[in-house]
Design a protein around this motif. Structure first.
Motif, PDB file in Angstrom:
ATOM      1  N   CYS A  25     -63.017  51.337   8.998  1.00 45.79           N
ATOM      2  CA  CYS A  25     -61.975  51.943   8.156  1.00 45.79           C
ATOM      3  C   CYS A  25     -62.136  53.464   8.164  1.00 45.79           C
ATOM      4  N   ALA A  26     -61.061  54.152   7.791  1.00 50.11           N
ATOM      5  CA  ALA A  26     -61.006  55.620   7.845  1.00 50.11           C
ATOM      6  C   ALA A  26     -62.244  56.262   7.195  1.00 50.11           C
ATOM      7  N   THR A  27     -62.938  57.085   7.948  1.00 51.61           N
ATOM      8  CA  THR A  27     -64.195  57.674   7.477  1.00 51.61           C
ATOM      9  C   THR A  27     -63.993  58.593   6.273  1.00 51.61           C
ATOM     10  N   VAL A  28     -62.989  59.474   6.325  1.00 51.99           N
ATOM     11  CA  VAL A  28     -62.821  60.426   5.212  1.00 51.99           C
ATOM     12  C   VAL A  28     -62.549  59.703   3.894  1.00 51.99           C
ATOM     13  N   ALA A  29     -61.719  58.655   3.954  1.00 50.13           N
ATOM     14  CA  ALA A  29     -61.410  57.931   2.715  1.00 50.13           C
ATOM     15  C   ALA A  29     -62.681  57.270   2.171  1.00 50.13           C
ATOM     16  N   GLN A  30     -63.495  56.707   3.055  1.00 54.41           N
ATOM     17  CA  GLN A  30     -64.745  56.063   2.613  1.00 54.41           C
ATOM     18  C   GLN A  30     -65.686  57.098   2.005  1.00 54.41           C
ATOM     19  N   ASP A  31     -65.728  58.282   2.613  1.00 58.59           N
ATOM     20  CA  ASP A  31     -66.632  59.318   2.114  1.00 58.59           C
ATOM     21  C   ASP A  31     -66.229  59.763   0.702  1.00 58.59           C
ATOM     22  N   ALA A  32     -64.917  59.945   0.506  1.00 63.65           N
ATOM     23  CA  ALA A  32     -64.444  60.374  -0.816  1.00 63.65           C
ATOM     24  C   ALA A  32     -64.723  59.285  -1.857  1.00 63.65           C
ATOM     25  N   VAL A  33     -64.513  58.019  -1.491  1.00 73.95           N
ATOM     26  CA  VAL A  33     -64.779  56.922  -2.435  1.00 73.95           C
ATOM     27  C   VAL A  33     -66.282  56.886  -2.761  1.00 73.95           C
ATOM     28  N   ALA A  34     -67.118  57.150  -1.755  1.00 69.34           N
ATOM     29  CA  ALA A  34     -68.571  57.178  -1.997  1.00 69.34           C
ATOM     30  C   ALA A  34     -68.906  58.247  -3.042  1.00 69.34           C
ATOM     31  N   GLN A  35     -68.266  59.404  -2.915  1.00 66.51           N
ATOM     32  CA  GLN A  35     -68.528  60.476  -3.889  1.00 66.51           C
ATOM     33  C   GLN A  35     -68.044  60.080  -5.285  1.00 66.51           C
ATOM     34  N   GLY A  36     -66.906  59.379  -5.327  1.00 69.45           N
ATOM     35  CA  GLY A  36     -66.387  58.898  -6.616  1.00 69.45           C
ATOM     36  C   GLY A  36     -67.375  57.934  -7.276  1.00 69.45           C
ATOM     37  N   PHE A  37     -67.922  57.016  -6.505  1.00 65.27           N
ATOM     38  CA  PHE A  37     -68.888  56.047  -7.056  1.00 65.27           C
ATOM     39  C   PHE A  37     -70.184  56.738  -7.475  1.00 65.27           C
ATOM     40  N   GLN A  38     -70.584  57.761  -6.717  1.00 66.46           N
ATOM     41  CA  GLN A  38     -71.792  58.511  -7.071  1.00 66.46           C
ATOM     42  C   GLN A  38     -71.641  59.114  -8.471  1.00 66.46           C
ATOM     43  N   ARG A  39     -70.454  59.703  -8.695  1.00 64.45           N
ATOM     44  CA  ARG A  39     -70.180  60.285 -10.013  1.00 64.45           C
ATOM     45  C   ARG A  39     -70.228  59.196 -11.092  1.00 64.45           C
ATOM     46  N   GLU A  40     -69.591  58.073 -10.814  1.00 64.42           N
ATOM     47  CA  GLU A  40     -69.518  57.000 -11.803  1.00 64.42           C
ATOM     48  C   GLU A  40     -70.886  56.366 -12.070  1.00 64.42           C
ATOM     49  N   LEU A  41     -71.740  56.377 -11.058  1.00 67.37           N
ATOM     50  CA  LEU A  41     -73.093  55.844 -11.238  1.00 67.37           C
ATOM     51  C   LEU A  41     -73.859  56.727 -12.229  1.00 67.37           C
ATOM     52  N   GLU A  42     -73.665  58.037 -12.086  1.00 65.69           N
ATOM     53  CA  GLU A  42     -74.356  58.970 -12.992  1.00 65.69           C
ATOM     54  C   GLU A  42     -73.807  58.885 -14.412  1.00 65.69           C
ATOM     55  N   LEU A  43     -72.495  58.604 -14.528  1.00 64.77           N
ATOM     56  CA  LEU A  43     -71.866  58.606 -15.861  1.00 64.77           C
ATOM     57  C   LEU A  43     -71.710  57.195 -16.436  1.00 64.77           C
TER      58      LEU A  43
END
Ligand code: PMP
Length: 437
Positions: A293-311
């Motif tokens: 699947c599209a790499t950029v979209a996966q990367d952005a979702v990974a960053q979103g989950f990283q934020r949510e993991l911290e919060l």
């Protein structure tokens, strides 16, 4: 010229072109209703997507991914999931399920939850295998089972009207335990569970899930658990993960979607979490179809989950804020429908609300002898004459049961306040027209 003509005549095939697996699955409610909405609607509460923007932290992550800071994000990434995304998904879901997950073997990224479902049916269903589907259901389960050669076996949630004249809740739609048990047999390969459920918004209780889990264990059945609305649960209800129940991890495929999780349905990033014993077969299907699947979209979702993991669990978390906002929108639409006499069934989760239109019937011209379920004719008439797009509930039932549930329509309330207000204006005006002589 003659040569060209005779060649083109020869080129016309007389063999049947359509593969047998497509027989009977060519009609699709979305094709028809999305087109009607595009042609006639001024207010679209049909298809399930937000018309409000996604959170800033996610669009900023997408901009960072696209910026070229790491230009390799424009290239292929690992086939079964971009490493930063599978790592954070393993951490996040590991925490929720209370087990150590290996990001390389227990998580796979897909093109939306849709492809995750497709991979599951292709990987596990053989010719003649039975798959239990709980009605009303997200409509693609049925054709996907059939395309794999399987036989869908349907079991409906049965509505029980509340005694005290109160509005119905999606919790009033329940499985009959004996009826459910009667659907399991030696031929049953899997059950598809969707909690929170599209279209009703039902959030299955722990007791209901335990009943399903016990039957899965007893009959050695897989559970394909579509949990795309996992964060959209209201009134303090708990989303119980069936994979966390006794005996279920080893037999459950947990499906999620960044589309619903972060309000970006157009990104089409989804995933499956489960044991390697099962995921290895999903990888075979994925490898030989979509590949990655599209790499950029996966990367952005990974960053979103990283934020949510911290919060996680904190008030700033999007997974706390989004359901709060949607609950208000739900309440608003409930009031608005109740005021005009389309009886809403209060959903415990999701983007959706189903309303009973029996009281409203009179204003829509009836077509006697039509095979088309009433709600479908109603929804078409409404979008053409009132500009308000919805989806008939009968579209979420198998052919044999469509006419048993044909006086309900589904509204999507994941919309801007202005959109919901415009819908309310249409309904109010319509009600006045109905009541004035
Ligand atoms: N499952 C359910 C229950 C859904 O409602 C949807 C989207 N409407 C999907 C799966 C597909 O999700 P995605 O857009 O991530 O493919």
């Amino acid at each position: 010229q003659t040569n060209f003509l005779s060649l083109s005549l020869q080129a016309k095939m007389s063999k049947p072109v359509q593969a047998r697996r497509l027989e009977g699955i060519d009609k699709n409610i979305w094709v028809e209703f999305v087109k009607l909405a595009a042609t006639y609607s001024t207010v679209n509460l049909g298809q399930g997507f937000p018309d409000f923007p996604p959170p800033d932290f996610l669009t900023e992550a997408a901009v960072r991914a696209l910026s070229g800071e790491n230009h390799m994000l424009h290239q292929y990434t690992r086939a079964f999931g971009h490493p930063p995304l599978v790592k954070v998904l393993a951490q996040f879901f590991g925490k929720l399920l209370g087990r150590d997950l290996d990001p390389m073997t227990d998580v796979m990224v897909t093109v939306g939850a849709y492809q995750a479902l497709f991979c599951c049916f292709q990987a596990f269903i053989d010719e003649g295998d039975e798959v239990i589907i709980i009605e009303p259901f997200f409509d693609c389960y049925e054709p996907m089972v059939k395309m794999a050669g399987g036989l869908p076996v349907f079991v409906p949630l049965r509505p029980k009207a509340p005694k005290d004249g109160k509005l119905m809740s999606s919790a009033d739609w329940q499985l009959d335990p004996a009826e459910l048990a009667s659907k399991f047999s030696e031929k049953t390969k899997a059950i598809v569970l969707n909690s929170p459920n599209n279209p009703l918004g039902k959030v299955f209780s722990r007791g209901e899930l335990e009943l399903i889990a016990d039957l899965c264990v007893k009959h050695d059945t897989l559970c394909i658990s579509d949990e795309v609305y996992e964060w959209l649960v209201y009134d303090g209800k708990e989303h119980v993960r069936i994979a966390s129940l006794r005996g279920m991890w080893d037999r459950t495929l947990v499906i999620g979607s960044a589309g619903k999780t972060f309000s970006v349905t157009g990104w089409k990033v989804g995933w499956v979490v489960g044991p390697n014993r099962l995921l290895q077969h999903l990888r075979t299907v994925h490898q030989n179809s979509v590949y990655l699947c599209a790499t950029v979209a996966q990367d952005a979702v990974a960053q979103g989950f990283q934020r949510e993991l911290e919060l996680y669990g904190k008030p700033e978390s999007y997974f706390i804020q989004l359901p709060k906002e949607l609950q208000q929108k739900r309440d608003w639409l409930v009031q608005s429908l109740d005021a005009v006499g389309m009886k809403p069934i209060i959903p415990e989760g999701t983007y959706f609300l189903v309303a009973d239109i029996s009281q409203f019937k009179s204003s829509v011209p009836d077509v006697p002898d039509s095979d088309e379920p009433y709600d479908s004719r109603f929804a078409k008439w409404m979008v053409k004459n009132k500009g308000l797009a919805t989806i008939p509930l009968s579209g979420f039932y198998c052919e044999a049961h469509k006419n048993d549930y044909s006086h309900f329509i589904r509204f999507c309330f994941a919309k801007e306040e202005a959109t919901l207000k415009a819908a309310n204006d249409i309904l109010q005006k319509w009600k006045q027209e109905k009541t004035s002589p």
